[in-house]
Enzyme design. Sequence first.
Site, mmCIF file in Angstrom:
data_model
loop_
_atom_site.group_PDB
_atom_site.id
_atom_site.type_symbol
_atom_site.label_atom_id
_atom_site.label_comp_id
_atom_site.label_asym_id
_atom_site.label_seq_id
_atom_site.Cartn_x
_atom_site.Cartn_y
_atom_site.Cartn_z
ATOM 1 N N ASP A 146 -4.249 1.598 14.310
ATOM 2 C CA ASP A 146 -4.444 2.151 12.967
ATOM 3 C C ASP A 146 -3.642 3.432 12.876
ATOM 4 O O ASP A 146 -3.474 4.150 13.865
ATOM 5 C CB ASP A 146 -5.922 2.429 12.706
ATOM 6 N N ASP A 160 -5.076 -3.968 6.956
ATOM 7 C CA ASP A 160 -6.336 -3.666 6.275
ATOM 8 C C ASP A 160 -6.104 -3.498 4.779
ATOM 9 O O ASP A 160 -6.895 -3.966 3.952
ATOM 10 C CB ASP A 160 -6.958 -2.387 6.837
#
Length: 194
Positions: A146, A160
Amino acid sequence: MTEPVRPLDVRVGSSTDALVPLSTAKRSLAAGTAQWVALAAIALAAVAADQLTKHIVTSNLRLGEGTHVLGPLWIHHVQNSGIAFGLFASATAVVIVLTGIAVAWMLGYFARSGARHPILPVCLGLVIGGSLSNLLDRVRLGYVTDFLDLRFWPAFNLADSFIVIGVGLLLAALVAAERQPRRSRHVRDAAARP
């Protein structure tokens, strides 16, 4: 006493006496070639964009390192072995299985209903592409990289974002379809005539 005259009810596609309908026309909602091509192209583009950005981040920033971009946006290299917000961090195998089941279900739904709405290939392409890209990382690495950090929200990645955008578009399309008044066939046919 005479019996009242009943008006003749003639229907297209009726039986030979013109009174009994033979059947109703049914349009297949199954995905055709064009829908499958669109779904595959969008899903592959989502996987490629996500994997490329993750590679750029991991190549240029050490784990835990970050750089300020603009306003609240930071690029911050973190790893997430769970799903959203770090849930199920110690259950990578379960997350892999559940993601695989979800993707298989979406593909099955698309096969049966891909022609239901013109935006469906886009929506499911984004969701499936994002899911597959994160699944690829979990299988290959045991975690997901991330890097998009807004400081007030847990860090996330493009996959995402694609999932959220795809679900959002799908919900918006469903709400819009429900809000549109359904005109009868006769009104549509009359409006289409010159």
